[in-house]
Design an enzyme around this catalytic site. Structure first.
Site, PDB file in Angstrom:
ATOM      1  N   GLU A  90       0.848  -1.207   0.000  1.00 29.54           N
ATOM      2  CA  GLU A  90       0.000   0.000   0.000  1.00 29.54           C
ATOM      3  C   GLU A  90       0.875   1.245   0.000  1.00 29.54           C
ATOM      4  O   GLU A  90       2.047   1.172   0.407  1.00 29.54           O
ATOM      5  CB  GLU A  90      -0.874   0.000   1.260  1.00 29.54           C
ATOM      6  CG  GLU A  90      -0.070   0.225   2.528  1.00 29.54           C
ATOM      7  CD  GLU A  90      -0.760  -0.232   3.802  1.00 29.54           C
ATOM      8  OE1 GLU A  90      -0.957  -1.450   3.959  1.00 29.54           O
ATOM      9  OE2 GLU A  90      -1.084   0.645   4.624  1.00 29.54           O
ATOM     10  N   LYS A 111       2.776   4.602   1.062  1.00 28.15           N
ATOM     11  CA  LYS A 111       3.232   5.183   2.328  1.00 28.15           C
ATOM     12  C   LYS A 111       2.884   6.660   2.282  1.00 28.15           C
ATOM     13  O   LYS A 111       3.445   7.415   1.479  1.00 28.15           O
ATOM     14  CB  LYS A 111       4.738   4.978   2.493  1.00 28.15           C
ATOM     15  CG  LYS A 111       5.266   5.510   3.808  1.00 28.15           C
ATOM     16  CD  LYS A 111       6.700   5.062   4.020  1.00 28.15           C
ATOM     17  CE  LYS A 111       7.225   5.456   5.381  1.00 28.15           C
ATOM     18  NZ  LYS A 111       7.139   6.872   5.699  1.00 28.15           N
ATOM     19  N   ASP A 157       2.669  10.491   3.144  1.00 32.14           N
ATOM     20  CA  ASP A 157       3.623  11.422   3.746  1.00 32.14           C
ATOM     21  C   ASP A 157       2.878  12.449   4.592  1.00 32.14           C
ATOM     22  O   ASP A 157       2.640  13.572   4.167  1.00 32.14           O
ATOM     23  CB  ASP A 157       4.426  12.097   2.619  1.00 32.14           C
ATOM     24  CG  ASP A 157       5.692  12.733   3.153  1.00 32.14           C
ATOM     25  OD1 ASP A 157       5.994  12.550   4.348  1.00 32.14           O
ATOM     26  OD2 ASP A 157       6.373  13.415   2.372  1.00 32.14           O
ATOM     27  N   TYR A 165      -4.580   2.658   8.585  1.00 33.96           N
ATOM     28  CA  TYR A 165      -3.797   1.548   8.040  1.00 33.96           C
ATOM     29  C   TYR A 165      -3.280   0.574   9.099  1.00 33.96           C
ATOM     30  O   TYR A 165      -2.588  -0.379   8.780  1.00 33.96           O
ATOM     31  CB  TYR A 165      -2.637   2.050   7.188  1.00 33.96           C
ATOM     32  CG  TYR A 165      -1.743   3.079   7.876  1.00 33.96           C
ATOM     33  CD1 TYR A 165      -1.015   2.748   9.003  1.00 33.96           C
ATOM     34  CD2 TYR A 165      -1.640   4.375   7.382  1.00 33.96           C
ATOM     35  CE1 TYR A 165      -0.214   3.679   9.633  1.00 33.96           C
ATOM     36  CE2 TYR A 165      -0.832   5.317   7.999  1.00 33.96           C
ATOM     37  CZ  TYR A 165      -0.129   4.956   9.124  1.00 33.96           C
ATOM     38  OH  TYR A 165       0.656   5.885   9.745  1.00 33.96           O
ATOM     39  N   LYS A 192      11.076   2.886  -0.152  1.00 34.51           N
ATOM     40  CA  LYS A 192      11.011   4.310  -0.462  1.00 34.51           C
ATOM     41  C   LYS A 192      11.209   4.560  -1.961  1.00 34.51           C
ATOM     42  O   LYS A 192      11.887   3.800  -2.638  1.00 34.51           O
ATOM     43  CB  LYS A 192      12.098   5.074   0.317  1.00 34.51           C
ATOM     44  CG  LYS A 192      11.990   4.970   1.823  1.00 34.51           C
ATOM     45  CD  LYS A 192      10.709   5.508   2.376  1.00 34.51           C
ATOM     46  CE  LYS A 192      10.722   6.812   3.103  1.00 34.51           C
ATOM     47  NZ  LYS A 192      11.784   7.288   3.871  1.00 34.51           N
ATOM     48  N   CYS A 199      41.718  20.598  13.950  1.00 35.41           N
ATOM     49  CA  CYS A 199      40.296  20.831  14.200  1.00 35.41           C
ATOM     50  C   CYS A 199      39.999  22.313  13.987  1.00 35.41           C
ATOM     51  O   CYS A 199      40.643  23.171  14.598  1.00 35.41           O
ATOM     52  CB  CYS A 199      39.953  20.429  15.630  1.00 35.41           C
ATOM     53  SG  CYS A 199      38.303  20.939  16.122  1.00 35.41           S
ATOM     54  N   CYS A 243      38.990  23.955  17.610  1.00 35.62           N
ATOM     55  CA  CYS A 243      39.864  24.139  18.773  1.00 35.62           C
ATOM     56  C   CYS A 243      41.344  24.057  18.408  1.00 35.62           C
ATOM     57  O   CYS A 243      42.192  24.236  19.272  1.00 35.62           O
ATOM     58  CB  CYS A 243      39.529  23.121  19.860  1.00 35.62           C
ATOM     59  SG  CYS A 243      40.005  21.442  19.433  1.00 35.62           S
ATOM     60  N   CYS A 260      38.817  15.095  15.763  1.00 41.09           N
ATOM     61  CA  CYS A 260      39.519  16.054  16.611  1.00 41.09           C
ATOM     62  C   CYS A 260      39.948  15.319  17.873  1.00 41.09           C
ATOM     63  O   CYS A 260      39.176  14.578  18.472  1.00 41.09           O
ATOM     64  CB  CYS A 260      38.566  17.188  16.956  1.00 41.09           C
ATOM     65  SG  CYS A 260      39.083  18.147  18.374  1.00 41.09           S
ATOM     66  N   CYS A 291      37.454  20.766  23.294  1.00 48.44           N
ATOM     67  CA  CYS A 291      36.972  21.269  22.011  1.00 48.44           C
ATOM     68  C   CYS A 291      35.531  21.749  22.193  1.00 48.44           C
ATOM     69  O   CYS A 291      34.652  20.964  22.544  1.00 48.44           O
ATOM     70  CB  CYS A 291      37.027  20.156  20.967  1.00 48.44           C
ATOM     71  SG  CYS A 291      36.275  20.649  19.404  1.00 48.44           S
TER      72      CYS A 291
END
Ligand code: IVH
Length: 739
Positions: free
Chosen positions: A117, A119, A121, A227, A315, A420, A423, A438, A444
């Site tokens: 069936e 899906k 949204d 459903y 999907k 990084c 930091c 990092c 950090c």
């Protein structure tokens, strides 16, 4: 808080709340504000959770007629509202079918039907009918607790207020959505009135359902497809299809494109048919859902932690667009991972404006996969390039491809930073890791803030009023630098010159609500607490497994501390093994793995108790050496441990509910071996866990019971040596009462 203090506080709270109730119900003049009233109630509940023996007979927690909470009241779902696992490729559907057959022990040609069936949204909603009358409508929320939106649901014409011939108790679940035409008209009205418009029909549906004033919801044209169902006092049918037909007969809209398919090829054909109609349906769908048709089989398959084994969402493929890559920013995450983010010239992809996309990691930018192979034909990605962006459903958009014909002449390969950007600490990429991290730890700021955001997130401490935005501000101002400081916020900023309520964006009410929400979480389930610590590899499922295995924070830390020397020996053995592999490869000989590991282990003196604590940890269900090393490292790190201890001092960590304390196998460690004939291994494991047993993969002194089917080999031998009780499959079924 001592027992005496708790007793006195519970009495004080009962008195205060009693007086406030009286004032509220008899006089129309409440003495306490709603927020203060709620705060006291929560404090009362938190103390009761910590000292259950002290709960008063006339506890305020048990009194009805409490005032409605602000916003929407919370509703605990009688049956959890689950989400769905995702599939993207056709092969995944064959895999779904095969996995189910394997779990159920069905042969490849045994009949196994599915429903298929669209899906929808939108957003899911649970409608509770008692005696045929709609008594409650609740949103999904976190799956366990949602919001009570009954008044709003009553304004939706697809939702019947009364049902004829329905079971006494019936929870109908489905999707609230808005049609394309209604969405366009609503946005036009909003725009004309100078109100905000919605980005897509799903946002419009969610915004409309979650209105405090149900008259606003009434003016919004929402629809509903049924459903699924939650609690039911009698089965709706024997099959999913039968149940959907029954819901339709009861007066619900059900999706007309629902079909029964008897094999994956039919499911895929139906998927293609639905996909072909997608643009003309008049409402958004983002895939197709397949569900095992036979409800008895659904029952046997059951659930993983958040998704059913008997259903999957297939999907639709991603949507694509081309645009220019303007810059690459590096974000530093909670575990120090440096993640490259593409800043793009904004472009519409499937109706949504995209201006950022993920670039995954440095290899991905360079056009290599984790094993050094080529991706995109080896094309690297450079600033200034013309790139293809794609998004699938609500997944973060990705940069998929690059058009070399449009590459600017002066472009240069992107140089991934080795320091990084937040930091300045060195960013290190470990052998076998795709990610550069990092090394600054909590010094950090980016890691500290991300850890805090994770800490307050929904599946963790879920503190209302303290979201990512607030955490960032508090961190920047130095008000909250680590989780423990959340719990001293009121002490430090509840009164005095610098007060929370005087800060921009905060007032009397929001400040006291925040303090109340923080107090409420001083008692926290052990699994949530562990997940909240944000230790690498300790996700929600692992946190739950650890909580179930150890039962208390004290037991977990004691075991990890004892196991530490063995953890270090394990790491040394891993490193030695890696070295041996490389050397063997270079010298063109076979690697001597077990000898190398043994030598490395031997170089570390590991006391017996450490070895056994380590074996117990990595042998626990769901916990392997990677996770075990990660949590061991975290707790052995002085700074991190001290920060955790500071936090724990403010909390009551609630041990996990033993799934079924009264079962004959509760608390026992069980090992299955050999072949089982009446159930599959996965089914046996799930059933044992539901009965409160721990299932381990190998036999050790901690094993209480070995269930051995035909063909049991070394495990049965070891169990016999250790004197461990061994029974066969029938013996097991008789023991748990399933025979
Ligand atoms: S069944 C136990 N069927 O998708 C499984 N869900 O991604 C219950 N959804 O939370 C869900 N259309 O909100 C099911 N036909 C459909 C659906 C559907 C949309 C939503 C639902 C769920 C989400 C999971």
């Amino acid at each position: 808080m001592s027992v005496e203090q708790a007793r006195a506080e519970l009495e004080r709270l009962a008195e205060l709340l009693g007086a406030a109730n009286l004032a509220y119900h008899t006089e129309d003049a409440p003495e306490l504000s709603d927020a203060e009233y709620d705060r006291l109630k929560r404090r009362n509940a938190a103390i009761e959770a910590r000292f259950p023996d002290l709960k008063l007979d006339e506890s305020p927690s048990d009194q009805v007629g409490a005032r409605p909470a602000e916003g929407f009241a919370k509703v605990t779902h009688a049956v959890r509202m689950m989400s769905l696992g995702n599939a993207f490729e056709d092969e995944d559907i064959a895999g779904f079918d095969t996995g189910i057959r394997k779990y159920l022990g069905l042969s490849a040609d045994a009949p196994l039907a599915f429903t298929s069936e669209p899906k929808i949204d939108g957003l899911s909603l649970s409608l509770r009918y008692e005696g045929g009358k709609l008594v409650q409508a609740a949103t999904r929320g976190d799956g366990s607790v949602g919001e009570n939106v009954t008044a709003n649901a009553r304004t939706i014409s697809d939702i019947p207020a009364e049902l004829q011939g329905a079971p006494e108790i019936l929870e109908v679940r489905g999707e609230v959505y808005m049609s394309h035409a209604d969405f366009a008209a609503l946005n036009a009205r909003q725009e004309a009135a100078g109100d905000k418009t919605f980005a897509n029909p799903r946002n419009a549906a969610a915004g409309s359902l979650r209105q405090l004033d149900s008259e606003i919801t009434r003016a919004r044209p929402l629809r509903f497809f049924a459903y699924a169902w939650g609690e039911v006092s009698e089965q709706l049918a024997e099959t999913q299809m039968g149940a959907i037909v029954r819901l339709h007969e009861l007066g619900f809209e059900t999706n007309p494109l629902t079909e029964r398919c008897s094999r994956p090829a039919e499911m895929l054909a139906h998927y293609r048919a639905i996909e072909a109609q997608r643009a003309t349906l008049g409402y958004d769908i983002d895939g197709v859902v397949y569900k095992v048709d036979d409800l008895a089989l659904q029952g046997r398959l059951g659930f993983r932690s958040t998704t059913p084994r008997w259903a999957i969402a297939h999907k639709f493929p991603a949507e694509l667009a081309w645009t220019r890559l303007e810059a690459i920013d590096i974000q530093v995450g909670r575990t120090g991972a440096l993640s490259p983010v593409a800043r793009l010239t904004p472009v519409t992809v499937g109706g949504v404006v995209v201006s950022n996309a993920t670039l995954h990691n440095e290899d991905y930018i360079a056009g290599r996969d984790a094993k050094g192979g080529e991706i995109r034909g080896g094309k690297d990605i450079r600033i200034g390039d013309w790139v293809q962006v794609y998004r699938a459903g609500d997944v973060i958009p990705k940069v998929a491809d690059v058009d070399l014909s449009k590459r600017p002449e002066d472009s240069a390969p992107y140089e991934f930073p080795h320091l990084c950007p937040e930091c300045g600490s060195e960013a290190i990429r470990e052998e076998g890791d795709a990610v550069r991290r990092c090394s600054g730890g909590l010094i950090c700021p980016a890691q500290a803030v991300e850890k805090l955001k994770h800490f307050v997130s929904r599946a963790a401490f879920d503190i209302e009023g303290l979201g990512a935005k607030q955490v960032e501000q508090f961190y920047a101002d130095g008000w909250i630098r680590e989780p423990a400081e959340i719990f001293t916020l009121q002490e430090r900023y509840g009164s005095g010159v610098q007060q929370l309520k005087n800060r921009e964006g905060w007032g009397d009410k929001s400040a006291s609500n925040l303090f109340a929400a923080i107090d409420e979480q001083r008692s926290i389930a052990m699994a949530r607490f562990l997940f909240a610590l944000g230790i690498r590899h300790v996700g929600e499922v692992a946190a739950r497994d650890l909580a179930l295995h150890y039962g208390s924070w004290e037991a977990l830390t004691a075991a990890l501390d004892t196991a530490r020397p063995a953890a270090l020996a394990h790491r040394a053995a891993d490193e030695a093994e890696e070295g041996e592999r490389l050397a063997a490869e270079a010298e063109g000989r076979r690697a001597r793995i077990s000898e190398t590991r043994a030598a490395a282990q031997a170089a570390h003196a590991v006391p017996d108790e450490a070895a056994s604590a380590w074996a117990d940890l990595i042998g626990a269900d769901g916990i392997g050496p990677i996770l075990a090393l990660s949590i061991s490292d975290a707790l052995a790190n002085d700074h991190e441990r001290a920060a955790i201890e500071r936090l724990v001092a403010h909390l009551t960590i609630i041990p996990p509910d033993a799934p079924a304390a009264d079962s004959p196998v509760a608390g026992k460690t069980v090992v299955f071996t050999g072949s089982l004939e009446k159930m599959t291994r996965a089914e046996a494991k799930a059933r044992a866990e539901a009965l409160g047993a721990k299932v381990a993969g190998s036999v050790s002194a901690k094993t209480d019971l070995l269930v051995a089917g035909p063909g049991a080999g070394s495990k049965a031998k070891k169990a016999a040596e250790l004197g461990i009780e061994t029974i066969d499959e029938d013996g097991w079924l008789a023991l748990i009462g399933d025979a």
